[in-house]
Design a protein around this motif. Sequence first.
Motif, PDB file in Angstrom:
ATOM      1  N   THR A  29      21.934   5.530  29.518  1.00 50.45           N
ATOM      2  CA  THR A  29      23.359   5.204  29.413  1.00 50.45           C
ATOM      3  C   THR A  29      23.611   3.869  30.106  1.00 50.45           C
ATOM      4  N   TRP A  30      24.791   3.309  29.868  1.00 51.54           N
ATOM      5  CA  TRP A  30      25.121   2.033  30.516  1.00 51.54           C
ATOM      6  C   TRP A  30      25.066   2.181  32.034  1.00 51.54           C
TER       7      TRP A  30
ATOM      8  N   TYR B 297      38.854   0.209  28.702  1.00 47.79           N
ATOM      9  CA  TYR B 297      38.748   1.645  29.021  1.00 47.79           C
ATOM     10  C   TYR B 297      39.474   2.515  27.996  1.00 47.79           C
TER      11      TYR B 297
ATOM     12  N   ASP C  93      29.934   5.763  27.102  1.00 47.37           N
ATOM     13  CA  ASP C  93      29.219   6.988  27.482  1.00 47.37           C
ATOM     14  C   ASP C  93      27.937   7.186  26.682  1.00 47.37           C
TER      15      ASP C  93
ATOM     16  N   ASP D  71      29.827  -1.696  33.778  1.00 44.96           N
ATOM     17  CA  ASP D  71      31.032  -2.077  33.034  1.00 44.96           C
ATOM     18  C   ASP D  71      30.903  -3.519  32.535  1.00 44.96           C
TER      19      ASP D  71
ATOM     20  N   GLN E 244      35.496   3.867  25.635  1.00 44.01           N
ATOM     21  CA  GLN E 244      34.909   4.802  26.602  1.00 44.01           C
ATOM     22  C   GLN E 244      33.787   5.619  25.952  1.00 44.01           C
ATOM     23  N   LYS E 245      34.035   5.994  24.702  1.00 41.34           N
ATOM     24  CA  LYS E 245      33.026   6.779  23.989  1.00 41.34           C
ATOM     25  C   LYS E 245      31.732   5.962  23.831  1.00 41.34           C
TER      26      LYS E 245
END
Length: 525
Positions: A216-217, A190, A199, A226, A195-196
């Motif tokens: 997106t994921w 994280y 996203d 995740d 994180q970027k």
Amino acid sequence: TLLTATPVLAQSDVPHLETKAGRHALIVDGAPFLMLGGQVNNSSNYAAPLEKVWATLDRIGANTVEVPIAWEQLEPKEGTFDYSFVQTLLEEARKHDKRIVLLWFGAWKNTGLAYTPDWVKLDNRRFPRMKTKDGKDHGVLSPHGAATLEADKRAFLKLMSYVRDHDAQNTVIMVQPENEVGSYKNPRDYAPAAQKLFDGPVPAALTKALKKPGGTWAGVFGDQADRAFNTWYTARYIEALAAEGKAIKPLPMYVNASLGDPFAKPDPMALSSGGPQGDVIDIWKAAAPSIDIAAPDIYDRASRNVFKHLDLYTRPDNALMVPEIGNAREYARYFWATLGRGAIGFSPFGMDDTDYFNYPLGAKSFDDATLHAFGQKYRILAAAPWAKIAFDHPVWGAAKPDDGTPLSTTMGEWTITASFGQWQFGQREWFPKADLPAWATESTGGMVVAQLSANEFLFTGDHVRVEFAPKEGSASGGMIVKVEEGHFDKGQWVMDRIWNGDQTDYGLNLIDKPVWIKVTMGRYR
Ligand code: N0T
């Protein structure tokens, strides 16, 4: 570049995998090879404990040893490499007539960084640990650490180069980069940079491979996002090691998975998120094409779960190989279930005499019965050209399920049934009150069969009764014509005796001394 005296091997001489008609073979010395393995304990990767490995492996009749090479021992000081253990291992294995599977314990070992050198462990700025959601360090190196990948890969490639230059005879037959990768209790990194990435969009290569629309994921993977993210980036990291490692010497490479409950919805907090569990093999295939095999580490005693795990890793694009399984006696029977799915190898974990036992995962100690349970199976398999037979023919296997129910299959016109816990004679029919054998309550028993032609079968097993019969609804007159016990001489079947009378009247029973049996079926008119 320098020309060295190293003999140049034809590509076909290097161990490799072959696939035909959905079946797989590991080719060693130009022929299919069944890996009858044993993995040493985690700290047996030094010359002294290595001496305590061979007797145990010989007792189970193993032909292959799986041994860790730790980053901390290969590169104790950055840029200074110590190959002494690798060399010792090569020489000792050859002396003891064993092949080697090298386990690279680099950045990740059971997810953690314990096997990295001090200069990696202590430099979190250069080799960052993952961050948890609340910004704390997690004890797993981030797969997004560019310096981590660079340093880990450099060491791994040194190892591969050493193997290329000092193992022209291919004592090393396979390589496992890292061990049980992923992360427990923290599904992904994280940290801000990760994180970027998270996203951003899922890489097109992945959505295309999974035949999913882009996005997106979180959009594409929902509550597994995740985990999917960490799986992709962990696999990409390992792909870098594997691709460049194979450019040095193209040995088969595989990754091993710490497994969860195969029937439960995967919990990213409980699983080693990022590892090659059965439900994410497709992500691994897309991210790491240089990895030949995703493989299950089996430490679950429940037969239903074991069979499911084995099924998940048996695929046209994935050879089944069990690089770790508990070394307790009751796990030995799963050898039959594994072979019956066309496996190229099997290896109980912790097979040495260093006085360590990982119960409850494996055995509490090695008694004769435990080692015998593995050894009787390895020995009978070693007595046949099984890998070639299983590459050329359909196979099926059975291990006694926990509830002891018989298992059966249909191959062509015939149904084969394996049942367990019975005396050889027709006790149930004639003496229903006679006591049952000791093994009736034990978790032991199984068999494997190959269909050699429409009407011919070859099988072996232990603590099992095997029956061959016409399949339901088939034309009348189907019967067993002949049952031969025999052996193989230079790959050819040699009949030693015909089984008849008591030996066939109540099924074909194998107890504690497995032999090879050839059954010929036919139909009278
Ligand atoms: C295995 C072995 C060794 C909730 C365990 C299994 C080996 C590694 N890890 O002895 O450490 O190097 O690959 C982890 C199983 C966790 C079970 C947790 C159950």
